[in-house]
Design a protein around this motif. Structure first.
Motif, PDB file in Angstrom:
ATOM      1  N   HIS A   1      63.398  71.098  14.935  1.00  0.00           N
ATOM      2  CA  HIS A   1      64.253  71.884  15.824  1.00  0.00           C
ATOM      3  C   HIS A   1      63.473  72.991  16.524  1.00  0.00           C
ATOM      4  N   PRO A   2      63.035  72.708  17.783  1.00  0.00           N
ATOM      5  CA  PRO A   2      63.083  71.409  18.454  1.00  0.00           C
ATOM      6  C   PRO A   2      61.774  70.647  18.255  1.00  0.00           C
ATOM      7  N   ARG A   3      61.798  69.386  18.602  1.00  0.00           N
ATOM      8  CA  ARG A   3      60.609  68.545  18.485  1.00  0.00           C
ATOM      9  C   ARG A   3      59.470  69.061  19.360  1.00  0.00           C
ATOM     10  N   SER A   4      59.813  69.617  20.521  1.00  0.00           N
ATOM     11  CA  SER A   4      58.785  70.132  21.435  1.00  0.00           C
ATOM     12  C   SER A   4      57.978  71.260  20.801  1.00  0.00           C
ATOM     13  N   ALA A   5      58.622  72.085  19.964  1.00  0.00           N
ATOM     14  CA  ALA A   5      57.898  73.156  19.268  1.00  0.00           C
ATOM     15  C   ALA A   5      56.934  72.568  18.243  1.00  0.00           C
ATOM     16  N   PHE A   6      57.328  71.467  17.606  1.00  0.00           N
ATOM     17  CA  PHE A   6      56.418  70.768  16.706  1.00  0.00           C
ATOM     18  C   PHE A   6      55.211  70.244  17.472  1.00  0.00           C
ATOM     19  N   PHE A   7      55.428  69.700  18.669  1.00  0.00           N
ATOM     20  CA  PHE A   7      54.297  69.219  19.469  1.00  0.00           C
ATOM     21  C   PHE A   7      53.295  70.353  19.710  1.00  0.00           C
ATOM     22  N   ALA A   8      53.797  71.533  20.035  1.00  0.00           N
ATOM     23  CA  ALA A   8      52.921  72.679  20.276  1.00  0.00           C
ATOM     24  C   ALA A   8      52.147  73.060  19.020  1.00  0.00           C
ATOM     25  N   GLU A   9      52.826  73.049  17.877  1.00  0.00           N
ATOM     26  CA  GLU A   9      52.156  73.373  16.620  1.00  0.00           C
ATOM     27  C   GLU A   9      51.124  72.300  16.243  1.00  0.00           C
ATOM     28  N   ALA A  10      51.449  71.035  16.484  1.00  0.00           N
ATOM     29  CA  ALA A  10      50.494  69.960  16.198  1.00  0.00           C
ATOM     30  C   ALA A  10      49.233  70.127  17.034  1.00  0.00           C
TER      31      ALA A  10
ATOM     32  N   LEU B   1      56.283  73.186   0.630  1.00  0.00           N
ATOM     33  CA  LEU B   1      57.440  73.485   1.473  1.00  0.00           C
ATOM     34  C   LEU B   1      56.990  74.145   2.770  1.00  0.00           C
ATOM     35  N   GLY B   2      57.646  73.796   3.854  1.00  0.00           N
ATOM     36  CA  GLY B   2      57.325  74.404   5.135  1.00  0.00           C
ATOM     37  C   GLY B   2      58.088  73.720   6.242  1.00  0.00           C
ATOM     38  N   THR B   3      57.990  74.251   7.443  1.00  0.00           N
ATOM     39  CA  THR B   3      58.704  73.678   8.582  1.00  0.00           C
ATOM     40  C   THR B   3      57.723  73.198   9.647  1.00  0.00           C
ATOM     41  N   ALA B   4      58.169  72.198  10.394  1.00  0.00           N
ATOM     42  CA  ALA B   4      57.324  71.568  11.404  1.00  0.00           C
ATOM     43  C   ALA B   4      57.022  72.494  12.575  1.00  0.00           C
ATOM     44  N   THR B   5      57.869  73.476  12.792  1.00  0.00           N
ATOM     45  CA  THR B   5      57.697  74.352  13.950  1.00  0.00           C
ATOM     46  C   THR B   5      56.940  75.639  13.623  1.00  0.00           C
ATOM     47  N   ALA B   6      56.474  75.770  12.380  1.00  0.00           N
ATOM     48  CA  ALA B   6      55.640  76.903  11.971  1.00  0.00           C
ATOM     49  C   ALA B   6      54.688  76.399  10.884  1.00  0.00           C
ATOM     50  N   LEU B   7      53.765  75.552  11.277  1.00  0.00           N
ATOM     51  CA  LEU B   7      52.882  74.897  10.308  1.00  0.00           C
ATOM     52  C   LEU B   7      51.930  75.914   9.672  1.00  0.00           C
ATOM     53  N   PRO B   8      51.858  75.952   8.341  1.00  0.00           N
ATOM     54  CA  PRO B   8      51.052  76.962   7.655  1.00  0.00           C
ATOM     55  C   PRO B   8      49.579  76.555   7.536  1.00  0.00           C
ATOM     56  N   PHE B   9      48.945  76.285   8.686  1.00  0.00           N
ATOM     57  CA  PHE B   9      47.547  75.864   8.717  1.00  0.00           C
ATOM     58  C   PHE B   9      46.835  76.564   9.862  1.00  0.00           C
ATOM     59  N   PRO B  10      45.527  76.813   9.697  1.00  0.00           N
ATOM     60  CA  PRO B  10      44.770  77.481  10.770  1.00  0.00           C
ATOM     61  C   PRO B  10      44.617  76.600  12.002  1.00  0.00           C
ATOM     62  N   ASP B  11      44.260  77.217  13.097  1.00  0.00           N
ATOM     63  CA  ASP B  11      43.959  76.476  14.309  1.00  0.00           C
ATOM     64  C   ASP B  11      42.816  75.496  14.048  1.00  0.00           C
ATOM     65  N   ALA B  12      42.900  74.325  14.694  1.00  0.00           N
ATOM     66  CA  ALA B  12      41.810  73.342  14.692  1.00  0.00           C
ATOM     67  C   ALA B  12      41.321  73.022  13.278  1.00  0.00           C
ATOM     68  N   SER B  13      42.253  72.715  12.365  1.00  0.00           N
ATOM     69  CA  SER B  13      41.890  72.517  10.959  1.00  0.00           C
ATOM     70  C   SER B  13      42.102  71.098  10.437  1.00  0.00           C
ATOM     71  N   VAL B  14      42.740  70.206  11.232  1.00  0.00           N
ATOM     72  CA  VAL B  14      42.995  68.842  10.761  1.00  0.00           C
ATOM     73  C   VAL B  14      42.621  67.838  11.852  1.00  0.00           C
ATOM     74  N   ASP B  15      42.394  66.589  11.417  1.00  0.00           N
ATOM     75  CA  ASP B  15      41.984  65.532  12.349  1.00  0.00           C
ATOM     76  C   ASP B  15      43.154  64.727  12.891  1.00  0.00           C
ATOM     77  N   ARG B  16      44.187  64.529  12.069  1.00  0.00           N
ATOM     78  CA  ARG B  16      45.355  63.753  12.475  1.00  0.00           C
ATOM     79  C   ARG B  16      46.625  64.485  12.017  1.00  0.00           C
ATOM     80  N   VAL B  17      47.598  64.502  12.896  1.00  0.00           N
ATOM     81  CA  VAL B  17      48.933  64.957  12.524  1.00  0.00           C
ATOM     82  C   VAL B  17      49.872  63.779  12.718  1.00  0.00           C
ATOM     83  N   VAL B  18      50.658  63.473  11.693  1.00  0.00           N
ATOM     84  CA  VAL B  18      51.582  62.343  11.778  1.00  0.00           C
ATOM     85  C   VAL B  18      52.972  62.778  11.319  1.00  0.00           C
ATOM     86  N   ALA B  19      53.965  62.082  11.839  1.00  0.00           N
ATOM     87  CA  ALA B  19      55.355  62.297  11.413  1.00  0.00           C
ATOM     88  C   ALA B  19      56.011  60.924  11.351  1.00  0.00           C
TER      89      ALA B  19
END
Length: 295
Positions: A159-168, A133-151
């Protein structure tokens, strides 16, 4: 009849919800999975990519997942973060067919998370598939920890999508890729609340105003978040009409009629009966694949 009353109650409860995250969760709890996935072989929750000759939403759903994987450039050693993963069918397909090293999934709906977690245990993939469980605008992962983010057909909810872009951008490694398959209007001039047909009610009730913008603005927001090599292209001609035809035909499908009770068949038929209105409103919507890279 009892199930219809329960569904109506869930609809009313959802519409009365002010918190955007809770509203999305409740939106995906309205329909019973026994009806939603009756006479189907998968639990893909996207409109599908309908190539010539495709008549099954299960085939079309996996095809869209593959389009997204291709756009993201999946490689066998990748760690993938799937945000808003639904029941996770695409993640298991990517583990099987793309042989990615690991998939993390984030979702706001407990029903979806529990289903994916149980499937991972059942298929012996719990060491490579992490669903929580979690939200797209507060991703529970460290900085620089994944190779691909997909949705995959989920970012329009965020809410909003732009905040998800920043987290990605934050959680991606340098050179990593964000890829989305997403629903947007063809024009910023189309009022979101002008969409009135039942099958497109999610546009009115679970897509926030902040996310109601066209391809150009979509790309501008990715660039503003810090991404480079931004591409946003439409695949609307291979999505909406195939999905509409499939759904409208379901009430007459003998397998569907045998799997659910008569009230569900009647409800589905009523939901999709106004073909002209549905086609008109689908003509106002775009469907895009967006790809962007972290410098």
């Amino acid at each position: 009849m009892l199930e219809n009353l329960r569904t109506l109650g869930r609809v009313v409860r959802t519409l009365a919800t002010k918190d955007p995250v809770t509203r999305v969760r409740r939106f995906y709890e309205i329909q019973s999975p026994d009806v939603e996935f009756a006479a189907r072989t998968s639990r893909y929750m996207n409109v599908g990519y309908w190539e010539e000759g495709v008549t099954s939403i299960d085939v079309a759903g996996e095809a869209l997942a593959n389009k997204l994987a291709d756009a993201a450039g999946f490689k066998p050693d990748d760690t993938v973060l799937d945000v808003g993963f639904g029941y996770g069918d695409q993640d298991f397909a990517w583990l099987r067919d793309r042989r990615v090293a690991r998939v993390h999934g984030i979702n706001v709906t407990p029903r979806h998370v529990e289903h994916a977690q149980e499937r991972a245990r059942r298929e012996g993939l719990a060491d490579r598939a992490d669903f929580r469980l979690g939200t797209a605008t507060a991703l529970p992962f460290p900085d620089a920890s994944v190779d691909r983010v997909v949705a995959l057909e989920s970012a329009f909810h965020f809410h909003p999508r732009s905040a998800f872009f920043a987290e990605a951008l934050r959680v991606l490694r340098p050179g990593g890729t964000l890829a989305t398959a997403d629903i947007i209007p063809l024009s910023n001039d189309t009022p979101r609340m002008s969409i009135n047909s039942g099958p497109l009610s999610f546009v009115k009730f679970s897509l926030p105003d902040e996310n109601w913008h066209d391809r150009r603005t979509y790309g501008e927001q990715l660039t503003a978040a810090g991404f480079g090599n931004v591409e946003v292209h439409s695949i609307a001609d291979r999505t909406w009409e195939g999905w509409r035809r499939f759904q409208a035909a379901r009430p007459a499908d003998p397998a569907f009629r045998a799997a659910v009770d008569g009230s569900a068949v009647k409800g589905m038929a009523n939901h999709w009966r106004d073909a002209d209105l549905i086609k008109k409103e689908l003509g106002l919507l775009d469907y895009v694949i967006a790809v962007a890279q972290k410098p």
